[in-house]
Design an enzyme around this catalytic site. Sequence first.
Site, short mmCIF file in Angstrom:
data_model
loop_
_atom_site.label_atom_id
_atom_site.label_comp_id
_atom_site.label_asym_id
_atom_site.label_seq_id
_atom_site.Cartn_x
_atom_site.Cartn_y
_atom_site.Cartn_z
CB CYS A 5 -0.89 0.06 1.24
SG CYS A 5 -2.00 -1.31 1.45
CB VAL A 41 -15.53 8.39 -6.88
CG1 VAL A 41 -14.95 9.24 -7.98
CG2 VAL A 41 -16.12 7.11 -7.44
CD GLU A 94 -8.84 4.06 -9.82
OE1 GLU A 94 -8.95 3.01 -10.45
OE2 GLU A 94 -9.67 4.99 -9.90
S1 FES Z 1 0.31 -3.85 2.93
FE1 FES Z 1 1.36 -2.33 4.02
S2 FES Z 1 -0.19 -1.03 4.67
FE2 FES Z 1 -1.23 -2.44 3.39
#
Ligand code: FES
Length: 1338
Positions: free
Chosen positions: A155, A1089, A1269
Amino acid sequence: MACLDKQSDDLVFFVNGKKVIERKADPEELLLYYLRKELRLSGTKYGCGVGGCGACTVMLSTYDPVVKKIRHHPANSCLLPICSLHGAAVTTVEGVGSIKNRINPIQERLAKCHGSQCGFCTPGMVMSIYALLRNHVKPSMEQIISALDGNLCRCTGYRPIIDSYASFAKEQTCCQLRGTGQCCLDQEELGCSSSAGIRSGLCNPAEFLPVDPTQEFIFPPELMRMAQEQQGKTLIFCSKRTTWISPSSLKELLELKAKYPKAPLVVGNTSLGLNKNDCDAYHPIVLHPLRIPEMQVVSITDDGIVIGATCCLAQLRDILIETIPKLPEEKTKIYQALLQQLRTLAGEQIRSMASLGGHVVSRGSAWDLNPILCAGKSVLNLASDGGKRQIFLDDQFLAGHKHADIEPKEVIVSVLIPYSTKDEFISAFRQAERQKNAFSIVNSGLRVLFSPGTDTIVDLSILYGGIGSTTLSARKSCEKLIGRQWNDQMLSEACKLVLEEISLPPSASGGKVEYRRTLLVSFLFRFYLEVLHGLHQMVRTGQEQYSELSQDKMSALGVLQSGVPQGVQLYQDVDPGQSPQDPVGRPIMHQSGIKHATGEAVFIDDIRPVDRELSLAVVTSIKAHAKIKSIDISEALQVPGVINVVTAKDVPGKNGNDEEEAFAKDKVICVGQIICAVVAETLTQAKHGAKKVKIVYEDLQPVLTIKDAIEHNSYITEERKLEKGDIEKGFKSADKIIEGELHMGGQEHFYLETNSVLVIPRMEDKEMDVYVSTQHATDVQKLVASALNLQSNKIMCHTKRVGGAFGGKITKPSFFAVIAAVAANKTGRPVRFALERNMDMLITGGRHPFFGKYKVGFMKDGRIIAADFQCYINGGCTKDESELVIEYIVLKVDNAYNIPNLRVRGHACKTNLPSNTAFRGFGFPQAGLFVETCIVAVATKTGLPHEKVREKNMYRGVNRTAFKEEFDAENLWKCWKECLDKSDYHSRNAKVEEFNRKNYWKKKGIAIIPMKFSVGFNATYFHQAGALVHIYLDGSVLVTHGGIELGQGIHTKMLQIASRELKIPLSYIHFCETSSTTVPNGKYTAGSVGTEINARAVQDACQILWKRLDPIRRKNPKGKWEDWISEAHKKSISLSATGYFKGYVTNMDWETKKGHAFPYFLYGAACSEVEIDCLTGAHKNIRTDIVMDASFSINPAIDIGQIEGAFIQGVGLYTLEEIYFSPEGEQLTLGPDTYKIPAVCDIPEQFHVYLVPNSCNSIAIYSSKGMGEAGFFLGSSVFFAIRDAVAAARKERGLPLDFTLISPLTAERIRMACDDIFTKMIPKDKPGTYKPWAIDIS
Ligand code: FES
Ligand SMILES: Cc1cc2nc3c(=O)[nH]c(=O)nc-3n(C[C@H](O)[C@H](O)[C@H](O)COP(=O)(O)OP(=O)(O)OC[C@H]3O[C@@H](n4cnc5c(N)ncnc54)[C@H](O)[C@@H]3O)c2cc1C
Ligand code: FES
């Protein structure tokens, strides 16, 4: 095997300061599962089960009673047998700190610096740094980075994680501009901008808790006593199947080995443990030699360093780091080479577990140390009950020849790694798919010994890993070269001989055959130059000095290594007049940030087992296309613990949806398609049962590739087409026309939390609770209800949070939920279905592979005046989201460019591969790369600078897209110009050119890419959203809405909005879970969104409530919120409101080819610089500057986090991540060992993000823009920077510059594009004359 003739000992260890006694320890039980299931410590996560992701990291502390020392180290609990823990203290994230007691600064800083998004990787990150800090109170930044080598995050893009831990580093600085010796506030741009309302940095280090080492657990004295007392005791732990014996002396180990010659010695279990998924691969007796002093020895002898076989690789590294400076340099050449490999080998967890003995004996093909140990003539000290002996760790040993191997009765006690000599040179090389924590594609250990004072070869060793099933030696070639002088003729002879001797068949497993062949000679060349350079540096009294290498050749030396990354984030500050209580516009920490860091955030599989819960394992198709002739479940039902097998016949209602079956019934249409499910008391039993299901197939012809699909006219939908202007006329008036292609591979979502669902039937009315990791709870509810033939009102879906999704959990989780629900319905018991990583990757599809053909007409000045694009995606076996994806490709392919005459046609191909689905960017990453490829092709043909061609073609002012939607390109230019300026593009471009003139074997490249990105969906109803806000009598507020927390911080922003609207502090507001019972019919959380549409609904609900409170407030304007609430209640005013947002008005008419397809556009630009190694294809990301038009950011920390995270995911797509399919259509990349997402080592050394100030967006709430995105596509700036560097290499080599590159631009592709004498040397295989290991599906 029964427990020999002895009772099992009690297994004693500590977890988080508490004693654990396991009276029936199972040698096959691994710590991760024990922690989660037995001890209910669910902070330690399952991410892969093969040591590759770091989510399961814990810290182990052990006491050595001989040297009386405590050792702390990180470990992957997914590979750690619990029996290896006797006498150890385990610290998990819960032991580091918790909200209930006290959080640790490591956890606090990670959360406050926004280092967690979905939070699934976070406990592992915390543990890696915790273990580091237990050993080094003030580590260096290099140590911090290296401690994170083995931890993956999908992430964040790692920058905030590194920033949070930088605060522990010994090189302390006040802000993110570490290492510059300057404070950010002294920087000119910031100094002046602070008055212009620009802020830098996203957290305030002044708020950090101080480090207090006295609060850490001390090593339990009881364990020290135990270690002392049990020194002479044999420990035995046994289960029904396996006996674990830990002898206390070498003599005893050797007796046991004589008695049980087949018993493995388990040390790190990093090699042996990888077979655990195979239910049948087990060992009745296992020996654990970790308490044997002779096997832990480290001694410096006259001949070299002797290292005990059970010493781990991290210890070996530390010993070498300590010893090398104390020895004369000439003696240390082998140690330096080992050290170099150890810096990149695996992650710190594996380095701390894997033993030298295990490494040597398991002889993996790609193991990095064996080639050097062999080249350096290391000696194995062996022992058996028959006595001791020494053998060379030579090529015969590595090849496993019986005469040179260890006997089954023998063990390796230690390894003697000899000193090198003055006339000897040793080098080690490796090239992997990723710089760190990746197995080598090819590695090498090379050594030459010269006759004293000359360059005449007396002895030569050339060894390669990654080619055969184990390390291979070019022994014959070496023999032929003895007596030769070290010169160019010798080199060319050596290359020829090696290529003859070390052959790699065209179908070799692992593919990349020509690349691997090229590396053989490329490494040889680098060694040759290193030796020449070394000879020059040698002071040879009375002898002629060897001449130094030319500058060109010097550039071949040295490997690219990423430095310590540094980041800068700049964004607009809130208005100085804004109330300090109002959190909107401020970098507020993720609502669950602290819980992520303490492991207290609950994901689906962390939900405690419920009464009578069953586990589920699926049986999947092994054929890409076949009829199912029969399914025999009889043997599966015999497996102990198996309760039932569920097939399509058990579905009372609809088996899936109109497009896709949940259980394959008569036919399978891809490998990995679910056919049936086995439910059992435990997962192991369910998996065992699944293996026993027998399915008979009748093969049908599969269609796998886009090429096949075109040939067979196999499409999911009709062609999508857009036209603008008159392309025929355009082509006629063009100065030149070029045609070309782009092939682009797909991408795995690789969310850290695999798909998980827990289904609990209720006692009444056939109701069912479904806890599911999904982006689309409504779809889950709908599909489960229709599968069970129930109304939706009986199915309650709950999602607290999702451990990463990226589009991959929109459609797929509904099918997993159906499978679990049907099983729960059949058995009447709760069912848990948490997919293992390999199954998740096998079953679910990912991003669509893409193939584009272009014809572009342009003028001499670079203006494109006509373009004809044909776009194809490989949709896989069902429709899923493929229709929408191809539509978006067609709609978005223009990116930032105004092509007056344009025709785009899009086709979604239907193949027998797992169905591809939504993925962050939703087609734009493919479309954008395609059009940028055309721009580069035009720039190449015209000879104009790429950025000039881009500028020539960029939209200007108010414009219309090909589908007639109006937009203003002003901010596109703003971002572009800011990016040129902020990145100092022009002067850096000149420096890149200068560098390239001087360096033949290393090249730099730089690229700047503009972006026009449209958010949302092309139909209004997709944007609708609902919310429910309750105010309780104490004044606290509960907010719920239909959006789902995927790590993007949706709830955090929602709380900020509720806080502003209700004018109360954040601390009053809580979010509990997303549930179909509170807010019905939520659309999927996607398309950038999700946050803003749900925010509108929350805002609506809050405004309704605020209005209801109006009369009360007016009456008592000075009153407190609590007073108003209490008064409102007395006045019977409802304190609960639903909010609703109808959705942005969007539409697209494919008949008329017109529409207002997207609610709004956002703009950005990125400039990236890279350096490539032309000999190996490795590259390093030097710097990236991103400028983004985020308008008014509701939470700059979240938005910048999204930009950075998406960017790094984009870098993964374009440069790293490769999915392989066999010619039979079976996915071969099923885990972090074979599929490489970006790791810490892949982020740019300098990573700058700038949000353009004073921009507005009247459409979205508070004038914000959706950032989920957009950053993704900007990762292509790295792709084009690499292309620029490759072009520089090709130019110098006189090769054509109109070359095409395939995405991802991996080391293989970079190397092979830098065509040179070595690529020309290797044997080439004619396509069609052999069966390749993998096929190209794009
Ligand atoms: S995998 Fe690291 S915060 Fe989601
Ligand atoms: C995620 C991951 C990443 C990795 N990355 C890399 C990498 O980048 N480069 C690389 O080179 N390697 C890598 N490895 C491989 C790693 O180096 C080896 O798995 C490791 O060295 C094996 O040591 P171990 O102690 O864990 O062996 P174990 O699994 O415990 O044992 C392996 C085998 O060795 C035998 N054995 C162990 N000790 C002795 C002894 N003293 N005498 C006789 N037999 C013995 C055992 O009987 C067993 O058969 C990686 C492994 C994993 C899991
Ligand atoms: S779960 Fe252990 S490393 Fe991935």
